[in-house]
Design a protein around this motif. Structure first.
Motif, PDB file in Angstrom:
ATOM      1  N   PHE A 173       1.029  -1.359   0.136  1.00  0.00           N
ATOM      2  CA  PHE A 173       0.422  -0.451  -0.019  1.00  0.00           C
ATOM      3  C   PHE A 173       0.547   1.282  -0.038  1.00  0.00           C
ATOM      4  O   PHE A 173       1.127   2.684  -0.967  1.00  0.00           O
ATOM      5  CB  PHE A 173      -0.742  -0.156   1.653  1.00  0.00           C
ATOM      6  CG  PHE A 173      -1.919   1.252   1.384  1.00  0.00           C
ATOM      7  CD1 PHE A 173      -2.681   1.609   1.015  1.00  0.00           C
ATOM      8  CD2 PHE A 173      -0.985   2.344   2.764  1.00  0.00           C
ATOM      9  CE1 PHE A 173      -3.591   2.590   0.846  1.00  0.00           C
ATOM     10  CE2 PHE A 173      -1.897   3.351   2.460  1.00  0.00           C
ATOM     11  CZ  PHE A 173      -3.241   3.636   1.826  1.00  0.00           C
ATOM     12  N   CYS A 174       2.193   1.310   1.132  1.00  0.00           N
ATOM     13  CA  CYS A 174       2.955   2.593   1.005  1.00  0.00           C
ATOM     14  C   CYS A 174       3.468   2.680  -0.237  1.00  0.00           C
ATOM     15  O   CYS A 174       3.920   3.859  -0.863  1.00  0.00           O
ATOM     16  CB  CYS A 174       3.583   2.547   1.828  1.00  0.00           C
ATOM     17  SG  CYS A 174       2.336   2.564   3.301  1.00  0.00           S
ATOM     18  N   GLY A 175       3.947   1.635  -1.261  1.00  0.00           N
ATOM     19  CA  GLY A 175       4.715   1.647  -2.340  1.00  0.00           C
ATOM     20  C   GLY A 175       4.108   2.103  -3.354  1.00  0.00           C
ATOM     21  O   GLY A 175       4.207   3.122  -3.962  1.00  0.00           O
ATOM     22  N   ALA A 176       2.266   1.732  -3.220  1.00  0.00           N
ATOM     23  CA  ALA A 176       1.777   2.325  -4.508  1.00  0.00           C
ATOM     24  C   ALA A 176       1.182   3.439  -3.866  1.00  0.00           C
ATOM     25  O   ALA A 176       1.333   4.692  -4.954  1.00  0.00           O
ATOM     26  CB  ALA A 176       0.624   1.166  -4.169  1.00  0.00           C
ATOM     27  N   MET A 177       1.095   4.621  -2.969  1.00  0.00           N
ATOM     28  CA  MET A 177       0.973   5.264  -2.656  1.00  0.00           C
ATOM     29  C   MET A 177       1.874   6.306  -3.210  1.00  0.00           C
ATOM     30  O   MET A 177       1.380   7.038  -3.487  1.00  0.00           O
ATOM     31  CB  MET A 177       0.667   5.463  -1.477  1.00  0.00           C
ATOM     32  CG  MET A 177       0.178   7.294  -0.494  1.00  0.00           C
ATOM     33  SD  MET A 177       0.090   7.406   1.272  1.00  0.00           S
ATOM     34  CE  MET A 177       1.803   7.104   1.506  1.00  0.00           C
ATOM     35  N   GLY A 178       2.890   5.673  -2.535  1.00  0.00           N
ATOM     36  CA  GLY A 178       4.140   6.641  -3.104  1.00  0.00           C
ATOM     37  C   GLY A 178       4.577   6.872  -4.722  1.00  0.00           C
ATOM     38  O   GLY A 178       5.000   7.511  -4.968  1.00  0.00           O
ATOM     39  N   SER A 179       4.393   5.272  -5.276  1.00  0.00           N
ATOM     40  CA  SER A 179       4.058   5.547  -7.221  1.00  0.00           C
ATOM     41  C   SER A 179       3.275   6.658  -7.149  1.00  0.00           C
ATOM     42  O   SER A 179       3.611   7.392  -8.485  1.00  0.00           O
ATOM     43  CB  SER A 179       4.188   4.628  -7.511  1.00  0.00           C
ATOM     44  OG  SER A 179       5.161   3.257  -7.112  1.00  0.00           O
ATOM     45  N   THR A 180       2.049   6.426  -6.946  1.00  0.00           N
ATOM     46  CA  THR A 180       0.984   7.305  -7.255  1.00  0.00           C
ATOM     47  C   THR A 180       1.369   8.934  -7.275  1.00  0.00           C
ATOM     48  O   THR A 180       1.047  10.036  -7.762  1.00  0.00           O
ATOM     49  CB  THR A 180      -0.002   6.558  -6.404  1.00  0.00           C
ATOM     50  OG1 THR A 180      -0.727   5.993  -6.683  1.00  0.00           O
ATOM     51  CG2 THR A 180      -1.600   8.004  -7.553  1.00  0.00           C
ATOM     52  N   LEU A 181       2.123   9.395  -5.850  1.00  0.00           N
ATOM     53  CA  LEU A 181       2.123  10.506  -5.614  1.00  0.00           C
ATOM     54  C   LEU A 181       3.745  11.549  -6.565  1.00  0.00           C
ATOM     55  O   LEU A 181       3.495  11.858  -7.069  1.00  0.00           O
ATOM     56  CB  LEU A 181       2.335  10.266  -4.125  1.00  0.00           C
ATOM     57  CG  LEU A 181       1.473  10.555  -3.654  1.00  0.00           C
ATOM     58  CD1 LEU A 181       1.569  10.817  -1.889  1.00  0.00           C
ATOM     59  CD2 LEU A 181       0.962  11.662  -3.468  1.00  0.00           C
ATOM     60  N   SER A 182       4.289  10.134  -7.055  1.00  0.00           N
ATOM     61  CA  SER A 182       5.547  10.925  -7.462  1.00  0.00           C
ATOM     62  C   SER A 182       4.608  10.678  -8.779  1.00  0.00           C
ATOM     63  O   SER A 182       5.769  11.221  -9.477  1.00  0.00           O
ATOM     64  CB  SER A 182       6.604   9.617  -7.691  1.00  0.00           C
ATOM     65  OG  SER A 182       7.150   8.762  -5.397  1.00  0.00           O
ATOM     66  N   ALA A 183       4.358  10.041  -9.030  1.00  0.00           N
ATOM     67  CA  ALA A 183       3.644   9.855 -10.866  1.00  0.00           C
ATOM     68  C   ALA A 183       2.972  11.345 -11.408  1.00  0.00           C
ATOM     69  O   ALA A 183       2.795  11.891 -11.702  1.00  0.00           O
ATOM     70  CB  ALA A 183       3.116   8.677 -10.971  1.00  0.00           C
ATOM     71  N   GLU A 184       2.405  11.310 -10.319  1.00  0.00           N
ATOM     72  CA  GLU A 184       1.909  13.263 -10.240  1.00  0.00           C
ATOM     73  C   GLU A 184       3.176  14.847  -9.964  1.00  0.00           C
ATOM     74  O   GLU A 184       2.834  15.714 -10.065  1.00  0.00           O
ATOM     75  CB  GLU A 184       0.539  13.673  -8.650  1.00  0.00           C
ATOM     76  CG  GLU A 184      -0.593  12.406  -9.204  1.00  0.00           C
ATOM     77  CD  GLU A 184      -1.560  12.903  -9.974  1.00  0.00           C
ATOM     78  OE1 GLU A 184      -0.968  14.019 -10.504  1.00  0.00           O
ATOM     79  OE2 GLU A 184      -2.233  12.084 -10.246  1.00  0.00           O
ATOM     80  N   ILE A 185       4.191  14.508  -9.165  1.00  0.00           N
ATOM     81  CA  ILE A 185       4.904  15.332  -8.971  1.00  0.00           C
ATOM     82  C   ILE A 185       5.242  16.117 -10.270  1.00  0.00           C
ATOM     83  O   ILE A 185       5.289  17.588 -10.062  1.00  0.00           O
ATOM     84  CB  ILE A 185       6.537  14.953  -8.677  1.00  0.00           C
ATOM     85  CG1 ILE A 185       5.704  14.517  -7.371  1.00  0.00           C
ATOM     86  CG2 ILE A 185       7.349  15.917  -8.117  1.00  0.00           C
ATOM     87  CD1 ILE A 185       7.175  13.551  -6.128  1.00  0.00           C
ATOM     88  N   VAL A 186       6.099  15.930 -11.899  1.00  0.00           N
ATOM     89  CA  VAL A 186       6.304  16.040 -12.334  1.00  0.00           C
ATOM     90  C   VAL A 186       5.774  17.317 -13.275  1.00  0.00           C
ATOM     91  O   VAL A 186       5.243  18.477 -13.155  1.00  0.00           O
ATOM     92  CB  VAL A 186       6.957  15.242 -13.354  1.00  0.00           C
ATOM     93  CG1 VAL A 186       7.502  16.547 -14.850  1.00  0.00           C
ATOM     94  CG2 VAL A 186       7.830  13.995 -13.202  1.00  0.00           C
ATOM     95  N   SER A 187       4.091  16.538 -13.198  1.00  0.00           N
ATOM     96  CA  SER A 187       3.357  17.499 -13.941  1.00  0.00           C
ATOM     97  C   SER A 187       3.189  18.270 -12.953  1.00  0.00           C
ATOM     98  O   SER A 187       2.311  19.967 -13.771  1.00  0.00           O
ATOM     99  CB  SER A 187       2.317  16.534 -14.052  1.00  0.00           C
ATOM    100  OG  SER A 187       1.160  15.701 -13.394  1.00  0.00           O
TER     101      SER A 187
END
Length: 703
Positions: A369-383
């Motif tokens: 869950f925490c890994g998926a949460m981090g990946s989801t948030l990381s994917a939002e960072i650039v935009s």
């Protein structure tokens, strides 16, 4: 087997009977002191065990069981065990002292169903006027009636096997415990199962029984009288009476094999009429036709030949029989509790294995869950950085992005799912526990029972209440400073804005914001992971599921303590029985063998009313004829064991007639002190054999 003799002998020599009764008194005194001393020693041993039980209860209380109902159930079991023992001790002592008040009385009790002829028999022996004899109604004798005949005390008890006659039977059997000899009457109509049941219960009390069949051929008028006197053998048809008594013996054998007794046939009413003036001219014929003299002679001969032994047996068995019954009950409950504990031990291992697996799965799910949460948030960072590197309110904007991804709800769902998985397992686990314990719970008792492990309604309380959506990030994680972190990045970008070109400034601002957000994501992941792990491992695993496991271990320990206590108490009662039975058998050996084999007697095992096993030293081997005499005296099957035998050989010797070739398939578990006998059911006979086996080997027989 029917006694068909029609001899009409006079009463035995009164001097001989009087002398025999004086000897009886001395044997009764000896029996009193044997029972008294053993009861006193039993009382001391019970006090010691009671102290041990109290220490056990205190230990359980200190273990901090969080389910008071479980502790209460175990405590109730232990208290009930001690209550039963105190009752046994108190009642045995009281009844022993009551018997001592009648030390000089040889007591005979008349037993039989209503209308069997007990009252008629009393009228004959007391030369009564016939007013007490029933006229066809049920339950004529409602109270004890005692009278003296030839120096013997005779008690007419309420009739057995009457409709709604339970109170009468209680009075009757209470009187039977005081009797030295039972005269048991049946009639020549169809024997009733309830009669056989009462006969068995009397045998289980260890009582010697003189069995009488009262022929009820009607003599209502002179024509009936003449018909009877003209052909008295017709009323005593041997084939018919033998068939009838065989039916009765079969009913008895269903509960106590080999407990039958030879029957004497009489016509009590004919003997009663012989003393009436209106039948004086037929007195001699009536006396002979009634065959009552045969019964009278045998009754007196019983007292002269065996009365001293019967008196000793009355006092000893008054203590042995209740001890035997309670020790058997304790051993059955001990095996039940040990069986329950073995089941519980396996279930605890299953529980531990599941808990370890659940801990691993839960950890993996939180990490995922925490890994998926981090990946989801990381994917939002650039935009996000592209759109907000110049935004003074970037913190608010990022907070909205995080909230829009609904991690709070998802984390709550994760916690709820883990809770539901644990709850589902525990419900099924305790369903299996209760089902499997029911399988070993073959005994039904209101005083000593296996405690109910759990109530599924209490599962939620044991686990704690974690409703979906009830746990939020605000409560679980504490304050989250999204805007503070992002705000720092915005201020840093503002001061460098004037020294760099526009593109360079934008690139640096985006890069700085991205770096800050990535650090925040890692920080957020760690915060989620730490908080979820804290809840999962501490709140769910340790506090809630761990509590269940702790309770299971405490129950297992308490069951083991309870079973060990029951074994200890059964051992105490067994030792006391052994000493009293030894004294009883020693006197019977003296009676028959004149001390020839007494010195070689090592030990005695006995199931009162059924069987007694005598263990002799090598070289002391009484002949079969002596064993048969001993069986007549004890009214129990007698087995001799000579020399040293292994436990396996003793069991094979006892069970060979039940098992045949299967006797070699008996399995002994020395560690558990259990012998597994390959039988389908634990019937009455097997129960008696199992009791004797335990007395000889200390192995508990299970089928």
């Amino acid at each position: 087997m029917f006694n068909r003799s029609q001899s009409n002998h006079t009463s035995s020599n009164n001097v001989e009977l009087e002398h025999a009764l004086k000897v009886c008194n001395s044997f009764a005194e000896k029996g009193y002191w044997v029972a008294h001393d053993n009861l006193k020693r039993t009382g001391h041993a019970i006090q010691h065990v009671e102290s041990t039980i109290q220490n056990t209860l205190e230990s359980i209380k200190k273990s901090q069981v969080h389910s008071p109902d479980i502790l209460d159930s175990i405590q109730q079991q232990l208290n009930n065990v001690m209550g039963d023992l105190h009752t046994l001790q108190r009642d045995s002592e009281a009844k022993l002292e009551e018997r001592r008040k009648h030390l000089k009385s040889f007591n005979i009790s008349l037993f039989g169903r209503t209308m069997a002829g007990k009252s008629t028999l009393m009228e004959i022996l007391t030369n009564g006027d016939g007013k007490s004899i029933g006229k066809g109604q049920q339950r004529t004798t409602r109270n004890l009636r005692t009278y003296t005949w030839k120096g013997l005390t005779v008690t007419d008890v309420p009739g057995i096997a009457a409709f709604e006659g339970h109170i009468d039977e209680t009075v009757a059997f209470d009187a039977a415990t005081m009797a030295d000899l039972i005269v048991f009457l049946i009639t020549d109509d169809s024997p009733q199962p309830a009669e056989a049941d009462c006969f068995v219960e009397l045998k289980k009390l260890g009582k010697p029984i003189l069995a009488v069949c009262n022929v009820k051929t009607a003599i209502q008028n002179s024509e009936d009288l003449m018909d009877f006197l003209s052909e008295p053998d017709y009323a005593f048809n041997a084939k018919r009476l033998n068939e009838l008594t065989e039916q009765f013996i079969k009913l008895v054998d269903q509960h106590l094999p080999g407990a039958s007794a030879p029957f004497i046939a009489i016509h009590a009413h004919a003997r009663y009429l012989a003393d009436k003036p209106e039948h004086s001219k037929h007195r001699k014929e009536l006396l002979e036709a009634s065959r009552f003299a045969i019964f009278e002679k045998q009754l007196i001969r019983h007292v002269i030949d065996n009365g001293r032994f019967f008196r000793l047996k009355t006092f000893i068995d008054a203590s042995v029989v209740p001890m035997y019954k309670l020790s058997e009950e304790l051993l059955r409950f001990k095996e039940q509790n040990f069986s329950s504990n073995r089941v519980l031990a396996k279930k605890i291992m299953q529980f531990v294995n599941w808990n370890n697996s659940f801990l691993k799965r839960g950890t993996e799910k939180i990490d995922a869950f925490c890994g998926a949460m981090g990946s989801t948030l990381s994917a939002e960072i650039v935009s996000f950085a592209e759109d907000n590197y110049e935004n003074k309110n970037a913190g608010d904007a990022w907070d909205k992005v995080v909230k829009s991804l609904n991690f709070e709800k998802k984390s709550s769902d994760l916690m709820s799912n883990l809770h539901k998985e644990a709850e589902a397992f525990l419900k099924e686990f305790f369903r299996e526990v209760n089902a499997e314990l029911t399988l070993v719970d073959s005994l039904k008792s209101e005083s000593i029972v296996m405690p109910k492990i759990t109530d599924t309604r209490k599962i939620a309380r044991w686990l704690g209440v974690v409703a979906t959506g009830a746990v939020t990030l605000a409560a679980m994680l504490g304050p989250v400073s999204w805007m503070v972190v992002v705000g720092v990045a915005v201020v840093s970008g503002f001061f460098s804005w004037f020294t760099d070109s526009k593109d360079s400034k934008a690139a640096k601002a985006r890069s700085k914001l991205e770096s800050t957000l990535e650090k925040h994501v890692e920080k957020l992941k760690k915060h989620y992971r730490d908080s979820l792990f804290k809840w999962f491992k501490h709140e769910l695993i340790e506090k809630q599921i761990g509590l269940v496991e702790s309770n299971l271990h405490i129950i297992s320990s308490a069951l083991s303590s309870l079973a060990n206590t029951q074994v200890e108490l059964a051992e105490i009662l067994k030792d006391r029985q052994a000493e009293m039975n030894y004294e009883l058998v020693k006197e019977s050996l003296k009676d028959i063998y004149k001390n020839e084999f007494v010195d070689g007697l090592l030990r005695v095992a006995r199931a009162p009313g059924y069987m007694v096993v005598l263990c002799f030293q090598e070289g002391f081997n009484p002949p079969v004829s002596y064993r048969e005499k001993l069986e007549l005296l004890l009214a129990e099957t007698v087995i001799f064991i000579v020399g040293d035998y292994t436990d396996a050989e003793v069991l094979q010797h006892l069970f060979k007639h039940k098992l045949g070739e299967q006797v070699h398939n008996i399995v002994i578990d020395s560690e558990l002190k259990v012998a597994r006998v390959p039988l389908d059911t634990l019937d009455e006979e097997t129960s008696y054999l199992a009791a004797i086996a335990y007395q000889l080997t200390k192995l508990h027989v299970i089928v």
